[in-house]
Design an enzyme around this catalytic site. Structure first.
Site, PDB file in Angstrom:
ATOM      1  N   GLY A 171      28.769  83.865  40.094  1.00 56.31           N
ATOM      2  CA  GLY A 171      28.820  83.906  41.547  1.00 56.31           C
ATOM      3  C   GLY A 171      27.511  83.769  42.287  1.00 56.31           C
ATOM      4  N   GLU A 220      28.690  85.533  33.509  1.00 58.63           N
ATOM      5  CA  GLU A 220      29.300  84.191  33.459  1.00 58.63           C
ATOM      6  C   GLU A 220      28.701  83.286  34.539  1.00 58.63           C
ATOM      7  OE1 GLU A 220      33.378  85.141  34.262  1.00 58.63           O
ATOM      8  OE2 GLU A 220      33.723  86.068  32.321  1.00 58.63           O
ATOM      9  N   PRO A 221      27.402  83.026  34.480  1.00 57.54           N
ATOM     10  CA  PRO A 221      26.803  82.184  35.524  1.00 57.54           C
ATOM     11  C   PRO A 221      27.151  80.715  35.327  1.00 57.54           C
ATOM     12  CG  PRO A 221      25.184  82.636  33.838  1.00 57.54           C
ATOM     13  CD  PRO A 221      26.427  83.395  33.444  1.00 57.54           C
ATOM     14  N   GLY A 222      27.375  80.017  36.418  1.00 54.97           N
ATOM     15  CA  GLY A 222      27.602  78.578  36.342  1.00 54.97           C
ATOM     16  C   GLY A 222      26.615  77.848  37.228  1.00 54.97           C
ATOM     17  N   ARG A 223      26.862  77.958  38.536  1.00 57.89           N
ATOM     18  CA  ARG A 223      26.080  77.205  39.513  1.00 57.89           C
ATOM     19  C   ARG A 223      24.581  77.511  39.434  1.00 57.89           C
ATOM     20  NH1 ARG A 223      28.668  75.620  44.368  1.00 57.89           N
ATOM     21  NH2 ARG A 223      30.143  77.278  43.958  1.00 57.89           N
ATOM     22  N   ARG A 226      32.838  68.108  46.610  1.00 54.02           N
ATOM     23  CA  ARG A 226      32.531  69.352  47.319  1.00 54.02           C
ATOM     24  C   ARG A 226      32.501  69.221  48.846  1.00 54.02           C
ATOM     25  NH1 ARG A 226      28.663  72.150  46.921  1.00 54.02           N
ATOM     26  NH2 ARG A 226      29.756  74.131  46.742  1.00 54.02           N
ATOM     27  N   CYS A 254      39.567  55.475  51.320  1.00 50.46           N
ATOM     28  CA  CYS A 254      40.345  55.238  52.539  1.00 50.46           C
ATOM     29  C   CYS A 254      40.967  56.489  53.116  1.00 50.46           C
ATOM     30  CB  CYS A 254      41.407  54.194  52.247  1.00 50.46           C
ATOM     31  SG  CYS A 254      40.599  52.640  51.861  1.00 50.46           S
ATOM     32  N   GLU A 255      40.154  57.498  53.356  1.00 45.10           N
ATOM     33  CA  GLU A 255      40.591  58.609  54.181  1.00 45.10           C
ATOM     34  C   GLU A 255      39.355  59.270  54.772  1.00 45.10           C
ATOM     35  OE1 GLU A 255      41.783  62.391  52.126  1.00 45.10           O
ATOM     36  OE2 GLU A 255      42.473  60.981  50.615  1.00 45.10           O
ATOM     37  N   TYR A 303      29.628  71.638  39.478  1.00 45.59           N
ATOM     38  CA  TYR A 303      30.844  71.264  40.199  1.00 45.59           C
ATOM     39  C   TYR A 303      30.710  69.866  40.811  1.00 45.59           C
ATOM     40  CZ  TYR A 303      31.381  76.252  39.505  1.00 45.59           C
ATOM     41  OH  TYR A 303      31.445  77.500  38.921  1.00 45.59           O
TER      42      TYR A 303
HETATM   43  N1  LLP Z   1      33.533  83.285  36.039  1.00 51.69           N
HETATM   44  C1  LLP Z   1      34.738  83.018  36.581  1.00 51.69           C
HETATM   45  C2  LLP Z   1      35.890  83.805  36.140  1.00 51.69           C
HETATM   46  C3  LLP Z   1      34.872  82.014  37.554  1.00 51.69           C
HETATM   47  O1  LLP Z   1      36.074  81.776  38.095  1.00 51.69           O
HETATM   48  C4  LLP Z   1      33.744  81.270  37.963  1.00 51.69           C
HETATM   49  C5  LLP Z   1      33.847  80.213  38.955  1.00 51.69           C
HETATM   50  C6  LLP Z   1      32.506  81.566  37.355  1.00 51.69           C
HETATM   51  C7  LLP Z   1      32.436  82.584  36.410  1.00 51.69           C
HETATM   52  C8  LLP Z   1      31.240  80.815  37.700  1.00 51.69           C
HETATM   53  O2  LLP Z   1      30.865  81.028  39.015  1.00 51.69           O
HETATM   54  P1  LLP Z   1      29.441  80.523  39.536  1.00 51.69           P
HETATM   55  O3  LLP Z   1      28.382  81.311  38.836  1.00 51.69           O
HETATM   56  O4  LLP Z   1      29.328  79.097  39.220  1.00 51.69           O
HETATM   57  O5  LLP Z   1      29.499  80.793  40.985  1.00 51.69           O
HETATM   58  N2  LLP Z   1      34.367  74.177  42.621  1.00 51.69           N
HETATM   59  C9  LLP Z   1      33.729  75.183  43.454  1.00 51.69           C
HETATM   60  C10 LLP Z   1      33.347  76.424  42.673  1.00 51.69           C
HETATM   61  C11 LLP Z   1      34.504  77.093  41.983  1.00 51.69           C
HETATM   62  C12 LLP Z   1      34.106  78.285  41.168  1.00 51.69           C
HETATM   63  C13 LLP Z   1      35.252  78.820  40.390  1.00 51.69           C
HETATM   64  N3  LLP Z   1      34.944  79.927  39.529  1.00 51.69           N
HETATM   65  C14 LLP Z   1      32.534  74.564  44.151  1.00 51.69           C
HETATM   66  O6  LLP Z   1      32.269  73.385  43.968  1.00 51.69           O
HETATM   67  O7  LLP Z   1      31.861  75.241  44.913  1.00 51.69           O
END
Ligand code: LLP
Length: 419
Positions: free
Chosen positions: A240, A275-278, A314, A343-344, A372
């Site tokens: 998050g 659980e970092p992603g972004r 996004r 086309c939208e 993402y």
């Molecule tokens: N853990 C769980 C259970 C999640 O659902 C998510 C993201 C993460 C970890 C990773 O979150 P982060 O660290 O990346 O914030 N497509 C959207 C983002 C959707 C995120 C969904 N869950 C966008 O482009 O902003």
């Protein structure tokens, strides 16, 4: 901090001029910087280093590219996966099954069974019903599933509604007030070893306060469950942490996040999972695009680029901002609308944006597209599936091919009874 900088007036990925990649691979194309990814992986890991026992699982959904996952595996990362497909990617990247967390609100019986066979380290259960199903499948296989219960703490993450997950009305987890009772019932099932709690309240958080509030609630729940004589050895704090998409925006740093976690979790005596992603992948990628045409508009000209909402969804989905930067800026600026060819009208990257003046044939990038980005691409309007490149110093390689419309067409069938 990233490694996309100007050298002699040309935007580079590390030491590679972006026109070199665009010339060889074509556009649109995602370009990732290995040094940036590695740096972020280390900064985040170092921020958590003072904590006693930790496990970091990269949220594969943010960027599932095999090369990206391999790099993160080499940095000691596990994976947070939300589908059988993501699980197979994590395993293919060499991540140990033990280091994989299986999240997701709708895991099928087949996915649960395959996860058990693979030896997945932790299943994050989203409901009592899922726990009962997993226990039955595990018992039938003669295995014990390690599991955590995802709890919905009813905390407002203060982010975009479509990426908020921790309010009571969201589909995720079990209600906070019922969690202890559900945990106890699941812990009694053969085939299931309940070992912890999980929480994730949303993505792209610009403040640490909601995270702190959610973690504090989870600490209280953990203590209540332990008071019933049940074990809680693992606390999964989700992802998050947001990143700045606009040059100059200030966001909490990984170090501030780490300090907050250390403060809230003091005395927990649990393995803390993340659980970092972004925050790992976000600004380690750009989407390189070419200007097709510039046409007049009512208030501002339309800059039509060859990337579209199918390549970078996004802005269309969340009104998200991605900085738009010319690869060889001439020094003049203008106000323009940036749009793709689809086309939208939702195929709009920006309206009334102050940008570098660009002309047909010029290259530009959308920044902070490493998370993402490619993973959400599709082939709408029968466009190609966008390719991906990774740069390492002066080296670069295609890490995902462009899948052209002919290949997609070749996978379609017309039944002989149709004609
Ligand atoms: N853990 C769980 C259970 C999640 O659902 C998510 C993201 C993460 C970890 C990773 O979150 P982060 O660290 O990346 O914030 N497509 C959207 C983002 C959707 C995120 C969904 N869950 C966008 O482009 O902003």
């Amino acid at each position: 901090m990233d490694h996309f900088d100007f050298h002699d007036g040309v935007l580079h990925a590390e030491d590679v001029p972006l026109p070199v990649i665009a010339g060889a691979v074509g556009t649109p194309v995602y370009v990732y910087s290995r040094a940036t990814l590695t740096r972020h992986a280390r900064v985040f890991r170092d921020a958590l280093a003072p904590l006693e026992r930790t496990h970091i699982a990269f949220a594969v959904k943010a960027n599932p590219n095999l090369a990206v996952l391999k790099l993160l595996a080499a940095e000691g990362y596990g994976a947070d996966v939300v589908s059988g497909g993501e699980m197979e990617r994590a395993l293919a990247a060499g991540m140990a099954a033990q280091d994989v967390v299986f999240s997701g609100v709708g895991k099928s019986d087949a996915e649960l069974a395959r996860g058990l066979e693979a030896g997945i380290g932790q299943f994050n259960l989203e409901s009592e019903e899922e726990g009962i199903a997993l226990a039955a499948i595990a018992a039938a296989q003669g295995r014990t599933a390690q599991a955590a219960l995802r709890v919905n703490p009813d905390v407002d993450a203060g982010t975009h509604g479509k990426i908020s997950t921790g309010k009571a009305e969201n589909k995720f987890g079990v209600p906070y007030d019922r969690a202890a009772a559900i945990y106890a019932r699941l812990a009694a099932l053969p085939g299931l070893a309940m070992r912890g709690l999980a929480v994730h309240i949303g993505s792209q958080l610009s403040s640490l306060d909601p995270l702190e509030a959610a973690f504090a609630k989870m600490g209280g729940l953990m203590r209540a469950i332990r008071a019933e004589g049940l074990a809680v050895t693992h606390m999964d704090l989700g992802g998050g942490v947001g990143v700045p998409y606009k040059a100059g925006d200030a966001f909490p740093s990984p170090a501030e996040y780490g300090a907050m976690v250390a403060r809230v979790t003091q005395g927990w005596d649990a393995t803390l999972m993340f659980e970092p992603g972004r925050v790992i992948a976000g600004n380690s990628g750009v989407l390189v695009t070419k200007v097709i045409r510039v046409k007049p508009g009512v208030a501002a000209p339309f800059v039509v680029v060859d990337a579209a909402m199918n390549d970078l969804a996004r802005p269309a989905m969340y009104d998200a901002w991605h900085d738009f930067v010319a690869v060889t800026p001439g020094g003049t600026r203008e106000t323009a609308n940036i749009v793709g060819p689809i086309c939208e009208s939702s195929d709009t990257f920006a309206m009334g944006r102050d940008i570098d003046v660009v002309a047909p044939g010029d290259l530009a990038v959308f920044r902070t597209a490493g998370a993402y980005g490619a993973t959400m691409a599709n082939t709408y309007n029968s466009r190609a599936l966008v390719p991906e490149v990774m740069v390492d110093g002066d080296k670069w390689a295609i890490v995902a091919d462009r899948i052209d419309p002919a290949t997609i067409l070749a996978a379609e069938r017309v039944p002989d009874w149709l004609l």
